[in-house]
Every structure is written in structure tokens, then in C-alpha cells.
Design an enzyme around this catalytic site. Sequence first.
Site, PDB file in Angstrom:
ATOM      1  N   TYR A   1      54.347  60.788  51.238  1.00  0.00           N
ATOM      2  CA  TYR A   1      55.466  60.970  50.106  1.00  0.00           C
ATOM      3  C   TYR A   1      54.936  60.036  48.995  1.00  0.00           C
ATOM      4  CZ  TYR A   1      58.537  63.093  53.489  1.00  0.00           C
ATOM      5  OH  TYR A   1      59.039  63.987  54.363  1.00  0.00           O
TER       6      TYR A   1
ATOM      7  N   ASN B   1      62.746  72.468  48.521  1.00  0.00           N
ATOM      8  CA  ASN B   1      61.986  73.352  48.119  1.00  0.00           C
ATOM      9  C   ASN B   1      62.587  74.728  48.318  1.00  0.00           C
ATOM     10  OD1 ASN B   1      59.675  74.881  48.066  1.00  0.00           O
ATOM     11  ND2 ASN B   1      58.706  73.698  49.767  1.00  0.00           N
TER      12      ASN B   1
ATOM     13  N   CYS C   1      55.890  71.987  52.058  1.00  0.00           N
ATOM     14  CA  CYS C   1      56.319  70.803  52.157  1.00  0.00           C
ATOM     15  C   CYS C   1      56.125  70.424  53.673  1.00  0.00           C
ATOM     16  CB  CYS C   1      57.780  70.947  51.794  1.00  0.00           C
ATOM     17  SG  CYS C   1      58.635  72.205  52.644  1.00  0.00           S
ATOM     18  N   HIS C   2      55.869  71.293  54.735  1.00  0.00           N
ATOM     19  CA  HIS C   2      55.562  70.656  56.024  1.00  0.00           C
ATOM     20  C   HIS C   2      54.438  69.732  55.909  1.00  0.00           C
ATOM     21  CE1 HIS C   2      53.133  74.405  55.593  1.00  0.00           C
ATOM     22  NE2 HIS C   2      52.456  73.939  56.393  1.00  0.00           N
TER      23      HIS C   2
ATOM     24  N   GLU D   1      47.958  74.521  61.747  1.00  0.00           N
ATOM     25  CA  GLU D   1      47.025  74.139  61.023  1.00  0.00           C
ATOM     26  C   GLU D   1      45.959  73.196  61.515  1.00  0.00           C
ATOM     27  OE1 GLU D   1      48.399  73.262  56.904  1.00  0.00           O
ATOM     28  OE2 GLU D   1      49.848  74.930  56.935  1.00  0.00           O
TER      29      GLU D   1
END
Length: 186
Positions: A120, A143, A151-152, A178
Site C-alpha cells: 500500500y 475499485n 487490487c488483489h 498467479e
Amino acid sequence: MTETPAEGAVTTAAWTVRDTPVGPLLLAATGRGLVTVVFHAQERTVRRCLARLAARLGAEPAPGGDDPVLAEAARELDAYFSGGLREFSLPLDWSLTSGFNERVLRTLAASVPYGGTVGYQTLADRVGEPGAARAVGVAMGSNPLPVVVPCHRVVESGGGLGGFGGGLETKRALLALEGILPAPLF
């Protein structure tokens, strides 16, 4: 530059619900691009989100059927969830966000690739607001395009996951997809 509907302007939208490995997603698009993605798209959530979208756009969204943006969004999401897509390229309509939140989300989309994370505070630094780590968290929570605007991938500087509007299990699943986290055992 952000394209937003003029005061009182009507923007038409189409919508659909897409089943995914993280549950049903509500997808809505305008003529400019994908405008929103909503997690947990059961009937009640869909009704509530479509009512909010109608109020924001000035017109009732219609079922998407053959909308080309929704078709492209579905194709890209399917490819993403199957591991074959690392970067979304469909057009996005940013009209549901503005100001600081939009700057943060655009920076996130442009600078944090598939398989990467950002803190962040680091994201606050990237948008030129070094004291705004908490405000970045608020931007992530607002979002309108999660998964597509990733945003993850925003995590706490100490290694914690942080929050996530789709729920922490969804965030874990996306990060595992991912390769950032190990896949859940069950």
C-alpha cells in the site's frame, strides 16, 4: 484523461453474470468499455449493483446478450483463470472512479504485473502521495474493476494480505493462480 458522463447524461450499459473459479462475477460494460466487475453475483447482489449502476449512468442496464465488450471480457477472464492470460487488454470505462482513487487504480494497472505484488505504501509513493497508504487501501476497496484492475496484488508491507472486497479467500485464490501464494490444499 478520464471520460465521464456529463451531468445528467445517459450512458447505456449491458451486463451479464459469468461463472468463474472464484464464484459468479457480474460484468457490466458501456460503449467505452468494461465499467464494473462485482464478486459474489447472486441474484440479490446483482439487483443491488444494477440499481446502483443505473443511478450512476442514468439508464437501466440491459442484459448483455451479444455485447462485444462483454464477450471480450468473458474471453479474457476465461483465459486468465485458465492460466493463459497475464495482461488484460479489453477497453475499460473508468467513469465509476475519479480523482485520487482513479490515479491509484490506473497506476496499479500499469505498474504491477501478473505474479507481482505491491505494498500500500509503495503504491502511495508511486502516485506521489507518500503519506497516503491508508487512502490507497480505500481506493482498492472502491475499485469498480477488480481482477481486471488487480487490487488483489496490493498487500501489506509486513507480508500480510491486507483486505479485499471479494473476501480474503478470493484474494488468496487469485494470488495462488498467479503463483504468488501456494494453492490451497483443499
